[in-house]
Design a protein around this motif. Sequence first.
Motif, mmCIF file in Angstrom:
data_model
loop_
_atom_site.group_PDB
_atom_site.id
_atom_site.type_symbol
_atom_site.label_atom_id
_atom_site.label_comp_id
_atom_site.label_asym_id
_atom_site.label_seq_id
_atom_site.Cartn_x
_atom_site.Cartn_y
_atom_site.Cartn_z
ATOM 1 N N GLN A 6 0.827 -1.211 0.000
ATOM 2 C CA GLN A 6 0.000 0.000 0.000
ATOM 3 C C GLN A 6 0.858 1.257 0.000
ATOM 4 O O GLN A 6 0.533 2.241 0.660
ATOM 5 N N LEU A 7 1.942 1.228 -0.754
ATOM 6 C CA LEU A 7 2.855 2.369 -0.801
ATOM 7 C C LEU A 7 2.181 3.593 -1.392
ATOM 8 O O LEU A 7 2.381 4.713 -0.907
ATOM 9 N N ASP A 8 1.353 3.407 -2.415
ATOM 10 C CA ASP A 8 0.700 4.557 -3.035
ATOM 11 C C ASP A 8 -0.217 5.292 -2.054
ATOM 12 O O ASP A 8 -0.230 6.523 -2.008
ATOM 13 N N GLN A 9 -0.942 4.554 -1.204
ATOM 14 C CA GLN A 9 -1.793 5.202 -0.216
ATOM 15 C C GLN A 9 -0.969 5.985 0.809
ATOM 16 O O GLN A 9 -1.342 7.084 1.201
ATOM 17 N N MET A 10 0.161 5.403 1.224
ATOM 18 C CA MET A 10 1.023 6.091 2.196
ATOM 19 C C MET A 10 1.596 7.369 1.599
ATOM 20 O O MET A 10 1.694 8.381 2.287
ATOM 21 N N LEU A 32 11.280 1.375 -6.498
ATOM 22 C CA LEU A 32 10.106 1.723 -5.697
ATOM 23 C C LEU A 32 8.831 1.583 -6.520
ATOM 24 O O LEU A 32 7.791 1.184 -5.992
ATOM 25 N N SER A 33 8.901 1.880 -7.792
ATOM 26 C CA SER A 33 7.744 1.729 -8.666
ATOM 27 C C SER A 33 7.337 0.262 -8.774
ATOM 28 O O SER A 33 6.149 -0.061 -8.753
ATOM 29 N N ILE A 34 8.319 -0.627 -8.877
ATOM 30 C CA ILE A 34 8.038 -2.063 -8.911
ATOM 31 C C ILE A 34 7.351 -2.488 -7.620
ATOM 32 O O ILE A 34 6.380 -3.257 -7.635
ATOM 33 N N LEU A 35 7.822 -1.977 -6.505
ATOM 34 C CA LEU A 35 7.210 -2.288 -5.219
ATOM 35 C C LEU A 35 5.792 -1.727 -5.148
ATOM 36 O O LEU A 35 4.843 -2.414 -4.754
ATOM 37 N N LYS A 36 5.637 -0.486 -5.578
ATOM 38 C CA LYS A 36 4.347 0.206 -5.510
ATOM 39 C C LYS A 36 3.283 -0.480 -6.363
ATOM 40 O O LYS A 36 2.118 -0.568 -5.963
ATOM 41 N N THR A 37 3.669 -0.983 -7.516
ATOM 42 C CA THR A 37 2.698 -1.597 -8.424
ATOM 43 C C THR A 37 2.425 -3.062 -8.103
ATOM 44 O O THR A 37 1.618 -3.701 -8.772
ATOM 45 N N GLY A 38 3.088 -3.584 -7.084
ATOM 46 C CA GLY A 38 2.842 -4.960 -6.685
ATOM 47 C C GLY A 38 3.575 -5.998 -7.508
ATOM 48 O O GLY A 38 3.266 -7.183 -7.434
ATOM 49 N N LYS A 39 4.551 -5.576 -8.296
ATOM 50 C CA LYS A 39 5.301 -6.501 -9.140
ATOM 51 C C LYS A 39 6.530 -7.084 -8.444
ATOM 52 O O LYS A 39 7.149 -7.998 -8.953
ATOM 53 N N ALA A 40 6.852 -6.557 -7.273
ATOM 54 C CA ALA A 40 8.022 -7.051 -6.539
ATOM 55 C C ALA A 40 7.718 -8.422 -5.956
ATOM 56 O O ALA A 40 6.607 -8.680 -5.495
ATOM 57 N N ARG A 41 8.699 -9.298 -5.981
ATOM 58 C CA ARG A 41 8.550 -10.630 -5.405
ATOM 59 C C ARG A 41 9.160 -10.711 -4.008
ATOM 60 O O ARG A 41 8.950 -11.684 -3.293
ATOM 61 N N ALA A 42 9.920 -9.694 -3.628
ATOM 62 C CA ALA A 42 10.576 -9.673 -2.322
ATOM 63 C C ALA A 42 10.925 -8.233 -1.974
ATOM 64 O O ALA A 42 10.987 -7.367 -2.847
ATOM 65 N N VAL A 43 11.157 -8.006 -0.691
ATOM 66 C CA VAL A 43 11.640 -6.703 -0.230
ATOM 67 C C VAL A 43 12.613 -6.968 0.910
ATOM 68 O O VAL A 43 12.355 -7.806 1.774
ATOM 69 N N ARG A 44 13.723 -6.294 0.893
ATOM 70 C CA ARG A 44 14.717 -6.447 1.961
ATOM 71 C C ARG A 44 14.207 -5.771 3.225
ATOM 72 O O ARG A 44 13.549 -4.733 3.166
ATOM 73 N N PHE A 45 14.551 -6.372 4.356
ATOM 74 C CA PHE A 45 14.172 -5.751 5.625
ATOM 75 C C PHE A 45 14.797 -4.364 5.754
ATOM 76 O O PHE A 45 14.188 -3.456 6.318
ATOM 77 N N SER A 46 16.000 -4.175 5.253
ATOM 78 C CA SER A 46 16.642 -2.863 5.342
ATOM 79 C C SER A 46 15.855 -1.817 4.540
ATOM 80 O O SER A 46 15.732 -0.663 4.962
ATOM 81 N N THR A 47 15.300 -2.225 3.402
ATOM 82 C CA THR A 47 14.474 -1.313 2.601
ATOM 83 C C THR A 47 13.169 -1.027 3.308
ATOM 84 O O THR A 47 12.724 0.127 3.387
#
Length: 81
Positions: A6-10, A32-47
């Motif tokens: 829900q990055l876009d809402q934030m 960040l765009s990949i994450l925002k659009t839901g196309k990411a398969r993973a995210v690092r805890f540091s990110t």
Amino acid sequence: MAIRVQLDQMLVQRRMSLTELADRVGVTVANLSILKTGKARAVRFSTLDALCRELDCQPGDLLVHVPGPAEPVQDDPDADA
């Protein structure tokens, strides 16, 4: 995928652009765009930590579980535990 970002809402709530957030977090706008659009398969805890720090939120504000049919789990030999 049952996990939604829900990055876009934030960003709307914080009146912040994706470019501004990318600069603050040290991640490319493209990633960040990949994450925002839901196309990411993973995210690092540091990110995730940096996003929460800059957006003044909790991980649960960014990630939500949407129930649906179960997807098979794939073993990733390169994944960090």
